[in-house]
Design a protein around this motif. Sequence first.
Motif: not given
Length: 297
Positions: A64-85
Amino acid sequence: MLSGLSAFPLTPMNENGLDEAAFARLIKRLVTAGVDSIGALGSTGNYAYLSREERGRIAGLAVENAGDTPVIVGIGALRTREVQGLAEDAQKAGANGVLLAPVSYQRLSADEVFGLYEAVTRDLSVPLCVYDNPGTTHFEFTDELHGRIAELPKVKSIKIPGVPAEPEAARARVERLRALIPSHVSIGVSGDAMAATGLNAGCEAWYSVIGGLFPEAALAITRAAQAGDVGQATRLSARLQPLWDLFTQQGGSLRVVAAAAELKGLVETPCLPLPLKALEGDARQQLSALLDELELA
């Protein structure tokens, strides 16, 4: 997007919750500076200490606050299903890419790590950066494993933990990895003290802690390296050596950067999730003097 300076901001918080206003200000600060991308919820963003709902909120605020600047979001978690979520949440929030470290409690095998990336990329619609961070995950990638993962769909970058200090050794290290991965997959250096050496050695990106707080200083190093000015990039990094030394003395960058953000009034005190604490006492005073000396603002 997965080249140049990717700035990784703090996620300011206390035991009462997220400081959303401070986080939004940090994001806007990076946009104003002109960073190439923003890495929300990396290690500096303390993703491992947040609930799925909190992570989704931070992802949304970053976009929302990045405007046109690309945003990369960390998705690391212990279980694969959590990462997928978490990947689903990041994409729904409008993230331009995701960053995945093989988080574990039980030590993972190479086949298990490959299986994680294979499962996550199967349904991914945005680029993925492989987050190689043995200091927190306690998993060490081989170049051969990087090569296997880099062939998966949507894998577009590898964030390596650092390079040798000697320039020729650094270039040889980057070239060894480059020979095993497709040309469309960028190599990004982390470990801020090694960034100039890594960029000069052929890394296309710098995934930066200091860039998330003092983006102008990190951009100056990045732009010099991108222009082929090896000497200037090296000199600008050497000027910050006392800060790099403090990172080492304190066992990493997080507590130092958190204290710096507090000292500069960019976030409230405290800004880290307990039991983590920003620098205190003599170390905090040392940092305050150092920030003034280096004219970091």
